[in-house]
Design an enzyme around this catalytic site. Structure first.
Site, PDB file in Angstrom:
ATOM      1  N   GLN A 102      -5.027  -2.168   9.485  1.00 21.60           N
ATOM      2  CA  GLN A 102      -4.864  -3.457   8.815  1.00 21.60           C
ATOM      3  C   GLN A 102      -5.526  -4.566   9.639  1.00 21.60           C
ATOM      4  O   GLN A 102      -5.307  -4.680  10.847  1.00 21.60           O
ATOM      5  CB  GLN A 102      -3.359  -3.744   8.602  1.00 21.60           C
ATOM      6  CG  GLN A 102      -3.065  -4.951   7.739  1.00 21.60           C
ATOM      7  CD  GLN A 102      -3.593  -4.807   6.312  1.00 21.60           C
ATOM      8  OE1 GLN A 102      -3.617  -3.721   5.742  1.00 21.60           O
ATOM      9  NE2 GLN A 102      -4.034  -5.910   5.740  1.00 21.60           N
ATOM     10  N   ASP A 153     -11.214   2.409   4.136  1.00 24.83           N
ATOM     11  CA  ASP A 153     -11.711   1.054   3.889  1.00 24.83           C
ATOM     12  C   ASP A 153     -13.227   1.011   3.697  1.00 24.83           C
ATOM     13  O   ASP A 153     -13.775  -0.023   3.332  1.00 24.83           O
ATOM     14  CB  ASP A 153     -11.384   0.166   5.102  1.00 24.83           C
ATOM     15  CG  ASP A 153     -10.173  -0.716   4.885  1.00 24.83           C
ATOM     16  OD1 ASP A 153      -9.878  -1.051   3.729  1.00 24.83           O
ATOM     17  OD2 ASP A 153      -9.540  -1.085   5.893  1.00 24.83           O
ATOM     18  N   LYS A 168       0.838  -1.216   0.000  1.00 27.23           N
ATOM     19  CA  LYS A 168       0.000   0.000   0.000  1.00 27.23           C
ATOM     20  C   LYS A 168       0.866   1.257   0.000  1.00 27.23           C
ATOM     21  O   LYS A 168       0.599   2.209  -0.728  1.00 27.23           O
ATOM     22  CB  LYS A 168      -0.947  -0.024   1.221  1.00 27.23           C
ATOM     23  CG  LYS A 168      -2.029  -1.102   1.104  1.00 27.23           C
ATOM     24  CD  LYS A 168      -2.835  -1.319   2.376  1.00 27.23           C
ATOM     25  CE  LYS A 168      -3.808  -2.481   2.174  1.00 27.23           C
ATOM     26  NZ  LYS A 168      -4.650  -2.772   3.331  1.00 27.23           N
TER      27      LYS A 168
HETATM   28  N1  LIG Z   1      -8.074  -3.053   6.613  1.00 27.24           N
HETATM   29  C1  LIG Z   1      -8.087  -4.065   5.736  1.00 27.24           C
HETATM   30  N2  LIG Z   1      -7.519  -5.231   6.056  1.00 27.24           N
HETATM   31  C2  LIG Z   1      -7.559  -6.236   5.154  1.00 27.24           C
HETATM   32  C3  LIG Z   1      -8.130  -6.070   3.871  1.00 27.24           C
HETATM   33  C4  LIG Z   1      -8.745  -4.832   3.586  1.00 27.24           C
HETATM   34  O1  LIG Z   1      -9.317  -4.608   2.473  1.00 27.24           O
HETATM   35  N3  LIG Z   1      -8.682  -3.838   4.523  1.00 27.24           N
HETATM   36  N4  LIG Z   1      -8.055  -7.066   2.927  1.00 27.24           N
HETATM   37  C5  LIG Z   1      -7.167  -8.183   3.162  1.00 27.24           C
HETATM   38  C6  LIG Z   1      -5.739  -8.005   2.781  1.00 27.24           C
HETATM   39  N5  LIG Z   1      -5.410  -7.013   1.757  1.00 27.24           N
HETATM   40  C7  LIG Z   1      -5.497  -5.706   2.049  1.00 27.24           C
HETATM   41  O2  LIG Z   1      -5.284  -5.258   3.140  1.00 27.24           O
HETATM   42  C8  LIG Z   1      -4.765  -7.420   0.537  1.00 27.24           C
HETATM   43  C9  LIG Z   1      -4.681  -8.740   0.176  1.00 27.24           C
HETATM   44  C10 LIG Z   1      -3.989  -9.123  -0.987  1.00 27.24           C
HETATM   45  C11 LIG Z   1      -3.383  -8.162  -1.766  1.00 27.24           C
HETATM   46  C12 LIG Z   1      -2.585  -8.514  -2.972  1.00 27.24           C
HETATM   47  O3  LIG Z   1      -2.337  -7.672  -3.817  1.00 27.24           O
HETATM   48  N6  LIG Z   1      -2.133  -9.750  -3.078  1.00 27.24           N
HETATM   49  C13 LIG Z   1      -1.281 -10.160  -4.173  1.00 27.24           C
HETATM   50  C14 LIG Z   1      -0.375 -11.284  -3.713  1.00 27.24           C
HETATM   51  C15 LIG Z   1       0.586 -10.835  -2.668  1.00 27.24           C
HETATM   52  C16 LIG Z   1       1.466 -12.016  -2.238  1.00 27.24           C
HETATM   53  O4  LIG Z   1       0.995 -12.827  -1.402  1.00 27.24           O
HETATM   54  O5  LIG Z   1       2.587 -12.078  -2.728  1.00 27.24           O
HETATM   55  C17 LIG Z   1      -2.166 -10.675  -5.340  1.00 27.24           C
HETATM   56  O6  LIG Z   1      -3.302 -11.111  -5.078  1.00 27.24           O
HETATM   57  O7  LIG Z   1      -1.687 -10.655  -6.462  1.00 27.24           O
HETATM   58  C18 LIG Z   1      -3.499  -6.844  -1.419  1.00 27.24           C
HETATM   59  C19 LIG Z   1      -4.179  -6.468  -0.281  1.00 27.24           C
HETATM   60  C20 LIG Z   1      -7.149  -8.566   4.635  1.00 27.24           C
HETATM   61  N7  LIG Z   1      -6.988  -7.425   5.462  1.00 27.24           N
END
Ligand SMILES: Nc1nc2c(c(=O)[nH]1)N[C@@H](CN(C=O)c1ccc(C(=O)N[C@@H](CCC(=O)O)C(=O)O)cc1)CN2
Length: 301
Positions: A103, A126, A59
């Site tokens: 988070q 969020d 982020k």
């Molecule tokens: N406050 C929040 N916490 C969490 C959220 C949220 O929306 N708000 N969602 C999830 C986690 N998340 C953001 O925080 C999130 C999850 C995955 C990715 C992402 O880009 N993943 C990559 C792979 C990354 C890797 O493992 O190497 C992908 O899918 O290509 C971004 C954000 C829980 N918590």
């Protein structure tokens, strides 16, 4: 957008779509900066969960790359409720911070609902503050300008940017969590989208029967491969939002699994890969929420 395929399915490429969004955002950030406003995003990370550290790091890196100001705040895993709430109060009062997130998940001893409720709704990047979730419930015509939960917004944006029309489609959502399963039906049933939604979860009797009737499946239960090829109607769009991490007993390395079995790509018409699908969209839409908050604060919205 150029389309790739996986099996017989068109790939809904979240990296490509999120890059396009970030290019658009960079222009909006530059326009704000020209008026003396640098959009500021902040994150609150409690503890040292490796996945949460990774997401928070992404982020900040991506926000800085488009010219935003980023503020990273961390507390130890044994932080008290009072310490977390004091940090929230600080960010609510900080004029350099236009939007921020806590988070999730938080350590179990903390009261997550009370912490989310303490965030200033105008800075709730969020869209998970009860006021903003309430506005989402009231906002059937999409006319109220509020932050929307990032992953649901990312799912819809990924489909729309790939030319997929949700109007009249039957969407089956798997999962009932606060970041995906609970808010996404409220967005999908807005008048401008007009999808019909079934919400399922780990307590649903005969999940397969529901899934087989879906035009679109959004799988965010966090259960490894809960959606199997035999559950999917040929040609359906399948979006994999789930993440399950398992340690390989032989190598000791952590491996990530989605909610969707890889062979679903042989049956589906559209598929979002995991990684590379909805995850990058979540980050891009978070940044969008903060830029929009800065535009509102600057009287531009
Ligand atoms: N406050 C929040 N916490 C969490 C959220 C949220 O929306 N708000 N969602 C999830 C986690 N998340 C953001 O925080 C999130 C999850 C995955 C990715 C992402 O880009 N993943 C990559 C792979 C990354 C890797 O493992 O190497 C992908 O899918 O290509 C971004 C954000 C829980 N918590």
């Amino acid at each position: 957008m150029t389309s790739q395929t996986a099996g017989r399915a068109v790939v809904l490429d979240g990296r490509a779509a999120s890059s396009a969004i970030k290019e658009e955002l960079a222009e909006r950030v530059a326009a704000l900066k020209a008026r003396g406003v640098t959009p500021g995003i902040a994150t609150v990370l409690v503890g040292a969960d490796p996945a949460s550290q990774l997401y928070v790091g992404m982020k900040h890196k991506q926000s800085e790359a488009i010219g935003m100001n980023s503020i990273q705040r961390e507390l130890p895993a044994d932080a008290t409720q009072e310490q977390v709430e004091a940090l929230i109060d600080e960010l609510n009062a900080d004029p350099a911070c236009h939007g921020y997130i806590v988070q999730l998940p938080l350590p179990k001893h903390l009261d997550t609902d009370a912490i989310l409720e303490r965030i200033d709704p105008a800075k709730d990047a969020d869209g998970l503050h009860p006021t903003n979730l309430g506005r989402l419930v009231l906002n059937v015509s999409g006319t109220i300008d509020t932050p929307l939960p990032c992953t649901p917004r990312g799912v819809i944006e990924l489909l729309v940017r790939n030319g997929y029309d949700l109007k009249g489609k039957h969407v089956v959502v798997v999962g009932r969590g606060v970041t995906i399963g609970r808010p996404i039906p409220l967005l999908l049933t807005r008048r401008e989208i007009n999808a019909t939604v079934t919400i399922t979860h780990t307590g649903t009797a005969d999940l397969s029967e529901h899934l087989r009737r879906a035009d679109v499946i959004v799988a965010g239960a966090g259960v490894k491969h809960i959606v199997r090829p035999e559950d999917v109607k040929p040609g359906a769009a399948v979006l994999d939002v789930g993440v399950t991490r398992e340690t390989d007993p032989e190598t000791g390395k952590s491996k990530v699994y989605g909610d969707v079995h890889p062979e679903v790509a042989e049956v589906a018409g559209y598929i979002s890969p995991n990684p590379g699908g909805v995850g990058p969209m979540t980050v891009a839409l978070l940044m969008t929420n903060v830029v929009e908050a800065a535009e509102r604060a600057a009287g531009l919205a």
